[in-house]
Design an enzyme around this catalytic site. Sequence first.
Site, PDB file in Angstrom:
ATOM      1  N   LEU A   1       0.811  -1.230   0.000  1.00  0.00           N
ATOM      2  CA  LEU A   1       0.000   0.000   0.000  1.00  0.00           C
ATOM      3  C   LEU A   1       0.840   1.274   0.000  1.00  0.00           C
ATOM      4  O   LEU A   1       1.916   1.306   0.596  1.00  0.00           O
ATOM      5  CB  LEU A   1      -0.892   0.033   1.247  1.00  0.00           C
ATOM      6  CG  LEU A   1      -1.662  -1.234   1.614  1.00  0.00           C
ATOM      7  CD1 LEU A   1      -2.547  -0.952   2.815  1.00  0.00           C
ATOM      8  CD2 LEU A   1      -2.501  -1.738   0.449  1.00  0.00           C
TER       9      LEU A   1
ATOM     10  N   ASN B   1      -1.132   7.640   0.506  1.00  0.00           N
ATOM     11  CA  ASN B   1      -2.011   8.801   0.267  1.00  0.00           C
ATOM     12  C   ASN B   1      -3.494   8.551   0.576  1.00  0.00           C
ATOM     13  O   ASN B   1      -4.183   9.435   1.040  1.00  0.00           O
ATOM     14  CB  ASN B   1      -1.794   9.393  -1.121  1.00  0.00           C
ATOM     15  CG  ASN B   1      -2.106   8.441  -2.238  1.00  0.00           C
ATOM     16  OD1 ASN B   1      -2.216   7.223  -2.022  1.00  0.00           O
ATOM     17  ND2 ASN B   1      -2.246   8.964  -3.424  1.00  0.00           N
TER      18      ASN B   1
ATOM     19  N   ARG C   1      -9.332  -1.864  -1.082  1.00  0.00           N
ATOM     20  CA  ARG C   1      -9.231  -2.024  -2.541  1.00  0.00           C
ATOM     21  C   ARG C   1      -8.447  -3.292  -2.901  1.00  0.00           C
ATOM     22  O   ARG C   1      -8.638  -3.854  -3.968  1.00  0.00           O
ATOM     23  CB  ARG C   1      -8.557  -0.791  -3.138  1.00  0.00           C
ATOM     24  CG  ARG C   1      -8.946  -0.559  -4.566  1.00  0.00           C
ATOM     25  CD  ARG C   1      -8.198   0.619  -5.148  1.00  0.00           C
ATOM     26  NE  ARG C   1      -9.055   1.428  -5.980  1.00  0.00           N
ATOM     27  CZ  ARG C   1      -8.677   2.570  -6.531  1.00  0.00           C
ATOM     28  NH1 ARG C   1      -7.478   3.035  -6.326  1.00  0.00           N
ATOM     29  NH2 ARG C   1      -9.508   3.244  -7.297  1.00  0.00           N
TER      30      ARG C   1
ATOM     31  N   SER D   1       2.143   1.261   4.001  1.00  0.00           N
ATOM     32  CA  SER D   1       3.306   2.144   3.873  1.00  0.00           C
ATOM     33  C   SER D   1       3.857   2.461   5.259  1.00  0.00           C
ATOM     34  O   SER D   1       3.091   2.691   6.210  1.00  0.00           O
ATOM     35  CB  SER D   1       2.892   3.447   3.188  1.00  0.00           C
ATOM     36  OG  SER D   1       3.912   4.416   3.347  1.00  0.00           O
TER      37      SER D   1
ATOM     38  N   SER E   1       4.642   4.185  -6.381  1.00  0.00           N
ATOM     39  CA  SER E   1       5.379   4.921  -7.415  1.00  0.00           C
ATOM     40  C   SER E   1       5.803   4.020  -8.570  1.00  0.00           C
ATOM     41  O   SER E   1       5.879   2.795  -8.426  1.00  0.00           O
ATOM     42  CB  SER E   1       6.615   5.558  -6.782  1.00  0.00           C
ATOM     43  OG  SER E   1       7.460   4.537  -6.296  1.00  0.00           O
TER      44      SER E   1
ATOM     45  N   GLU F   1      -0.764  -0.259  -9.775  1.00  0.00           N
ATOM     46  CA  GLU F   1      -1.452   1.040  -9.863  1.00  0.00           C
ATOM     47  C   GLU F   1      -0.427   2.102  -9.513  1.00  0.00           C
ATOM     48  O   GLU F   1      -0.092   2.266  -8.343  1.00  0.00           O
ATOM     49  CB  GLU F   1      -2.606   1.104  -8.858  1.00  0.00           C
ATOM     50  CG  GLU F   1      -3.583  -0.049  -8.916  1.00  0.00           C
ATOM     51  CD  GLU F   1      -4.434  -0.017 -10.158  1.00  0.00           C
ATOM     52  OE1 GLU F   1      -4.761   1.077 -10.621  1.00  0.00           O
ATOM     53  OE2 GLU F   1      -4.729  -1.105 -10.681  1.00  0.00           O
TER      54      GLU F   1
ATOM     55  N   CYS G   1      -3.181  10.215  -7.115  1.00  0.00           N
ATOM     56  CA  CYS G   1      -2.674   9.754  -8.415  1.00  0.00           C
ATOM     57  C   CYS G   1      -3.509  10.284  -9.579  1.00  0.00           C
ATOM     58  O   CYS G   1      -3.002  10.445 -10.680  1.00  0.00           O
ATOM     59  CB  CYS G   1      -2.638   8.239  -8.442  1.00  0.00           C
ATOM     60  SG  CYS G   1      -4.260   7.487  -8.198  1.00  0.00           S
ATOM     61  N   ASN G   2      -4.808  10.518  -9.339  1.00  0.00           N
ATOM     62  CA  ASN G   2      -5.662  10.953 -10.451  1.00  0.00           C
ATOM     63  C   ASN G   2      -5.888  12.473 -10.485  1.00  0.00           C
ATOM     64  O   ASN G   2      -6.649  12.981 -11.290  1.00  0.00           O
ATOM     65  CB  ASN G   2      -7.002  10.206 -10.426  1.00  0.00           C
ATOM     66  CG  ASN G   2      -7.825  10.516  -9.203  1.00  0.00           C
ATOM     67  OD1 ASN G   2      -7.518  11.450  -8.472  1.00  0.00           O
ATOM     68  ND2 ASN G   2      -8.863   9.745  -8.967  1.00  0.00           N
TER      69      ASN G   2
ATOM     70  N   GLU H   1     -12.591   8.728  -9.168  1.00  0.00           N
ATOM     71  CA  GLU H   1     -13.217   7.535  -9.724  1.00  0.00           C
ATOM     72  C   GLU H   1     -14.334   6.981  -8.839  1.00  0.00           C
ATOM     73  O   GLU H   1     -14.398   7.270  -7.656  1.00  0.00           O
ATOM     74  CB  GLU H   1     -12.171   6.447  -9.995  1.00  0.00           C
ATOM     75  CG  GLU H   1     -11.494   5.872  -8.781  1.00  0.00           C
ATOM     76  CD  GLU H   1     -10.172   6.552  -8.431  1.00  0.00           C
ATOM     77  OE1 GLU H   1      -9.948   7.707  -8.841  1.00  0.00           O
ATOM     78  OE2 GLU H   1      -9.375   5.928  -7.711  1.00  0.00           O
TER      79      GLU H   1
ATOM     80  N   HIS I   1     -10.336   1.452 -12.598  1.00  0.00           N
ATOM     81  CA  HIS I   1      -9.248   2.410 -12.412  1.00  0.00           C
ATOM     82  C   HIS I   1      -7.962   1.752 -12.895  1.00  0.00           C
ATOM     83  O   HIS I   1      -7.432   0.862 -12.219  1.00  0.00           O
ATOM     84  CB  HIS I   1      -9.179   2.757 -10.919  1.00  0.00           C
ATOM     85  CG  HIS I   1      -8.134   3.757 -10.562  1.00  0.00           C
ATOM     86  ND1 HIS I   1      -8.096   5.021 -11.107  1.00  0.00           N
ATOM     87  CD2 HIS I   1      -7.081   3.693  -9.703  1.00  0.00           C
ATOM     88  CE1 HIS I   1      -7.073   5.684 -10.582  1.00  0.00           C
ATOM     89  NE2 HIS I   1      -6.444   4.897  -9.748  1.00  0.00           N
TER      90      HIS I   1
HETATM   91  P1  NAD Z   1       6.192   4.118  -2.918  1.00  0.00           P
HETATM   92  O1  NAD Z   1       6.415   3.400  -4.189  1.00  0.00           O
HETATM   93  O2  NAD Z   1       7.315   4.890  -2.339  1.00  0.00           O
HETATM   94  O3  NAD Z   1       5.752   3.100  -1.766  1.00  0.00           O
HETATM   95  C1  NAD Z   1       4.579   2.312  -1.880  1.00  0.00           C
HETATM   96  C2  NAD Z   1       4.741   1.057  -1.057  1.00  0.00           C
HETATM   97  O4  NAD Z   1       5.760   0.243  -1.629  1.00  0.00           O
HETATM   98  C3  NAD Z   1       5.134   1.261   0.394  1.00  0.00           C
HETATM   99  O5  NAD Z   1       4.385   0.380   1.200  1.00  0.00           O
HETATM  100  C4  NAD Z   1       6.587   0.873   0.408  1.00  0.00           C
HETATM  101  O6  NAD Z   1       7.031   0.395   1.666  1.00  0.00           O
HETATM  102  C5  NAD Z   1       6.606  -0.229  -0.618  1.00  0.00           C
HETATM  103  N1  NAD Z   1       7.908  -0.538  -1.217  1.00  0.00           N
HETATM  104  C6  NAD Z   1       8.949   0.289  -1.450  1.00  0.00           C
HETATM  105  N2  NAD Z   1       9.970  -0.380  -2.030  1.00  0.00           N
HETATM  106  C7  NAD Z   1       9.562  -1.665  -2.176  1.00  0.00           C
HETATM  107  C8  NAD Z   1      10.145  -2.838  -2.725  1.00  0.00           C
HETATM  108  N3  NAD Z   1      11.378  -2.838  -3.233  1.00  0.00           N
HETATM  109  N4  NAD Z   1       9.435  -3.978  -2.733  1.00  0.00           N
HETATM  110  C9  NAD Z   1       8.181  -4.003  -2.240  1.00  0.00           C
HETATM  111  N5  NAD Z   1       7.571  -2.924  -1.688  1.00  0.00           N
HETATM  112  C10 NAD Z   1       8.250  -1.767  -1.669  1.00  0.00           C
HETATM  113  O7  NAD Z   1       4.920   5.031  -3.178  1.00  0.00           O
HETATM  114  P2  NAD Z   1       4.249   6.093  -2.181  1.00  0.00           P
HETATM  115  O8  NAD Z   1       5.183   7.253  -2.083  1.00  0.00           O
HETATM  116  O9  NAD Z   1       3.783   5.422  -0.940  1.00  0.00           O
HETATM  117  O10 NAD Z   1       2.931   6.513  -2.984  1.00  0.00           O
HETATM  118  C11 NAD Z   1       2.895   7.591  -3.867  1.00  0.00           C
HETATM  119  C12 NAD Z   1       2.809   7.099  -5.297  1.00  0.00           C
HETATM  120  O11 NAD Z   1       1.709   6.204  -5.419  1.00  0.00           O
HETATM  121  C13 NAD Z   1       2.539   8.212  -6.282  1.00  0.00           C
HETATM  122  O12 NAD Z   1       3.356   8.057  -7.415  1.00  0.00           O
HETATM  123  C14 NAD Z   1       1.071   8.009  -6.657  1.00  0.00           C
HETATM  124  O13 NAD Z   1       0.726   8.504  -7.916  1.00  0.00           O
HETATM  125  C15 NAD Z   1       0.944   6.534  -6.576  1.00  0.00           C
HETATM  126  N6  NAD Z   1      -0.461   6.134  -6.390  1.00  0.00           N
HETATM  127  C16 NAD Z   1      -1.119   5.542  -7.424  1.00  0.00           C
HETATM  128  C17 NAD Z   1      -2.464   5.185  -7.288  1.00  0.00           C
HETATM  129  C18 NAD Z   1      -3.193   4.516  -8.407  1.00  0.00           C
HETATM  130  O14 NAD Z   1      -4.298   4.030  -8.167  1.00  0.00           O
HETATM  131  N7  NAD Z   1      -2.663   4.454  -9.624  1.00  0.00           N
HETATM  132  C19 NAD Z   1      -3.126   5.443  -6.086  1.00  0.00           C
HETATM  133  C20 NAD Z   1      -2.433   6.046  -5.050  1.00  0.00           C
HETATM  134  C21 NAD Z   1      -1.090   6.386  -5.212  1.00  0.00           C
END
Ligand code: NAD
Length: 479
Positions: free
Chosen positions: A148, A151, A159, A176, A228, A249, A283-284, A442, A448
């Site tokens: 997860l 945000n 979800r 997170s 990300s 996502e 994200c959206n 959404e 999505h």
């Molecule tokens: P992030 O990628 O930094 O972290 C997300 C999760 O991944 C965290 O739980 C983290 O601990 C984990 N993680 C990190 N490195 C990992 C690895 N090597 N292996 C497995 N898990 C790992 O993202 P964030 O900063 O928490 O979220 C922000 C990003 O999420 C933005 O880019 C945003 O656009 C995106 N986002 C997308 C959607 C969508 O539905 N498309 C929804 C919400 C957020």
Amino acid sequence: MSTLYQNFIDGRFTPADPGTAIDVHNPATHALLARIPTATPGEVEEAIAAARRAQPAWERTPAIQRAAHLRAIAGKLRQHKERLAEIITREQGKILGLARVEVDFTADYMDYMAEWARRIEGEVLQSDRPGETIFLQRKPIGVTVGILPWNFPFFLIARKMAPALITGNTIVVKPSEETPINAFEFARLVAETDLPAGVFNLVGGRGADVGASLCSHPDVGLISFTGSVQTGSTIMQAAGRNLTRVNLELGGKAPAIVLASADLDLAAKAVVDSRVINTGQVCNCAERVYVERAVADEFTAKVRALMAATRYGDPMAEADLHMGPLVNQIGLDKVAAMVNRAREQGGEVILGGRKADRPSGYHYEPTLITGCNADMEIMRKEIFGPVLPIQVVDGLDEAIALSNDSDYGLTSSIFTRDINAAMKACRELRFGETYVNREHFEAMQGFHAGRRKSGIGGADGKHGLYEYTETHVVYMQHG
Ligand code: NAD
């Protein structure tokens, strides 16, 4: 002493090691809120083993009974709505009104997915042979992992979990490390229901170790990740070694196209709403605007007035806010650096453009940048903050071409009263979603899903649900 939470594995909370615990702070005040455990390699192993042990019996449980478990959890969430909303606000920084919406939406999402219990359907096909019937059955994948972001941390639990469970999978969730408290509170509420042990497991820890171990485990059938692009790519590589399915996502850089034929008041409000919600960390969100030259000044003035009226502060201490702080120092520094580079590249900051002058909290001023062009980083990279860059265009074709010329392809929007222009945009915009004359957000019955680097697969609705299933074909010879 602040609370030290415990991992939830096989229906039990396991003792946590304070030595490896992670501190969680309030981004508005920097106060320490609680500590969460880092799951040991043994605990990661045990969580997946528990999910694997529990899965066959869970799959055999009639879907309508699985639905009853989801509804029971939804009921618990509603019962504790106010407390959960405050927890989300304290650790993530969103305003309380939005946190309440998040709790409601999460409970509704559990109920919505429960409604699919009697609707998960297979197919019966004609065979080329006499005395044979072909059945297509939808089956669960097995053990799933949900990773997860921070945000919408609470909603993202549902979800991932709700479609996984209603289709007969079990799940291990890792929240997170920025916003994990709400997930541990969620697990406490799950533990108060009679969900069978091992069906839902929650482990804490950082992405690089605990997340990576979960994603590289050979017993996992599906990794459902939201976060990300960079992490999505790392996860896909880890999954590739075991040929584990992924559902990704990822980020967005949503364009909002405003034509001369638009209702400019409606467009300005929708774009600003889409930019300041959750302090621009969605994200959206509308991340870039293409406005037609004839109305550029008028539209920009309307947006400026609305952005200037955006109130921000500590959401637990101040009322009537539109925004809280950004989630952490890294997020704040990233936004500030992007605005500075936009200035250097020729953008004109006509509102904001600075870290807010406040005693605490990762606040950035609502910011509007004009004079942008397609070569500027601010028009190409995800900002994830309350900053809106505007580029003037000479018509719909140019706006569509610029919109599509992006690494991202999650959401998009167009504002116009010309039905032909709207239809052309819907035909030519290469995005997973397009909003016409409304803000970006959404619905749970939609789908999505991002194109290009915004992801693989999607969530929500029937199509999101079926991502948690695989098809089993039975060729049955009979009399
Ligand atoms: P992030 O990628 O930094 O972290 C997300 C999760 O991944 C965290 O739980 C983290 O601990 C984990 N993680 C990190 N490195 C990992 C690895 N090597 N292996 C497995 N898990 C790992 O993202 P964030 O900063 O928490 O979220 C922000 C990003 O999420 C933005 O880019 C945003 O656009 C995106 N986002 C997308 C959607 C969508 O539905 N498309 C929804 C919400 C957020």
